[in-house]
Scaffold this active site. Sequence first.
Site, PDB file in Angstrom:
ATOM      1  N   SER A  82      19.597   9.589  86.983  1.00 49.28           N
ATOM      2  CA  SER A  82      19.215   8.564  86.012  1.00 49.28           C
ATOM      3  C   SER A  82      18.022   9.057  85.208  1.00 49.28           C
ATOM      4  O   SER A  82      17.766  10.272  85.155  1.00 49.28           O
ATOM      5  CB  SER A  82      18.915   7.250  86.744  1.00 49.28           C
ATOM      6  OG  SER A  82      18.828   6.188  85.835  1.00 49.28           O
ATOM      7  N   ASN A  83      17.293   8.168  84.576  1.00 46.38           N
ATOM      8  CA  ASN A  83      16.134   8.557  83.785  1.00 46.38           C
ATOM      9  C   ASN A  83      15.101   7.430  83.784  1.00 46.38           C
ATOM     10  O   ASN A  83      15.309   6.397  84.411  1.00 46.38           O
ATOM     11  CB  ASN A  83      16.568   8.920  82.353  1.00 46.38           C
ATOM     12  CG  ASN A  83      17.235   7.752  81.665  1.00 46.38           C
ATOM     13  OD1 ASN A  83      16.614   6.728  81.415  1.00 46.38           O
ATOM     14  ND2 ASN A  83      18.537   7.876  81.403  1.00 46.38           N
ATOM     15  N   ARG A  84      13.994   7.653  83.083  1.00 48.30           N
ATOM     16  CA  ARG A  84      12.841   6.753  83.195  1.00 48.30           C
ATOM     17  C   ARG A  84      12.886   5.537  82.273  1.00 48.30           C
ATOM     18  O   ARG A  84      11.911   4.792  82.199  1.00 48.30           O
ATOM     19  CB  ARG A  84      11.558   7.547  82.904  1.00 48.30           C
ATOM     20  CG  ARG A  84      11.206   8.529  84.004  1.00 48.30           C
ATOM     21  CD  ARG A  84      10.014   9.367  83.607  1.00 48.30           C
ATOM     22  NE  ARG A  84       8.905   8.554  83.110  1.00 48.30           N
ATOM     23  CZ  ARG A  84       7.920   9.016  82.352  1.00 48.30           C
ATOM     24  NH1 ARG A  84       7.916  10.274  81.980  1.00 48.30           N
ATOM     25  NH2 ARG A  84       6.957   8.214  81.961  1.00 48.30           N
TER      26      ARG A  84
END
Length: 213
Positions: free
Chosen positions: A21-23
């Site tokens: 995933s990512n931030r």
Amino acid sequence: MKFLITAGPTREPIDPVRYISNRSSGKMGYAIAEAALDAGHEVVLISGPVALVAPPRAQIVRVTTADEMYNAVHANLADIDIAVLCAAVADFKPTEYVPRKIKKNEGVPTIDLTPTRDILASLGALKEKKFLLAGFAAETDDLEKNARTKLEKKQCDVVIGNDVSAPGLGFESDENELTIFLPDHSSRVLQRASKRDLAKSLVKIFCGMKQNC
Ligand code: C5P
């Protein structure tokens, strides 16, 4: 007007307990949804997993993966006037999902990746689309060059660029500074402000553009 807004990250599962995933916090997309609702518009909010409370007046569609977000966007295009694709969709997903937890004692796994489908580009490529299409470009360098490449390649009507390398701005933050890039090569800076205030300005700009197109 009726808005379709994507927000937040996507999660691409590796096994039942792990994912890529990512931030992205989803704050910018949710702020645009709130601002559009406050201005009296209708909103379909297609959201990846975030820790935010969805605006009660929005029609919320919750998704997890990039494929789910792609399908949800295409299933909700009817009568949309303005599509704002703000989500940080994962660019890659594991080619294979392992249906049981990968064990540490089996050694370091090799995870083969496959590109996800680009939702924004898929909307830009639609023939006879009736909605205004807005994309986002979160960049750490060459903001203008990268945003303009996205504007052209993904066939958007407008790209909103933000520099995610600046301290206190962008991902997870409550503030942002945005640059609006238009196909006529003009651009406009929205100076550092809360995502809430920026969202209000964006909604006004999108509605103005939609009325003129
Ligand atoms: O290429 P990049 O991911 O930086 O492009 C950002 C823009 O494209 C954002 O508007 C994002 O929501 C959209 N996007 C998308 N589907 C993807 C990747 C990006 O809609 N798979």
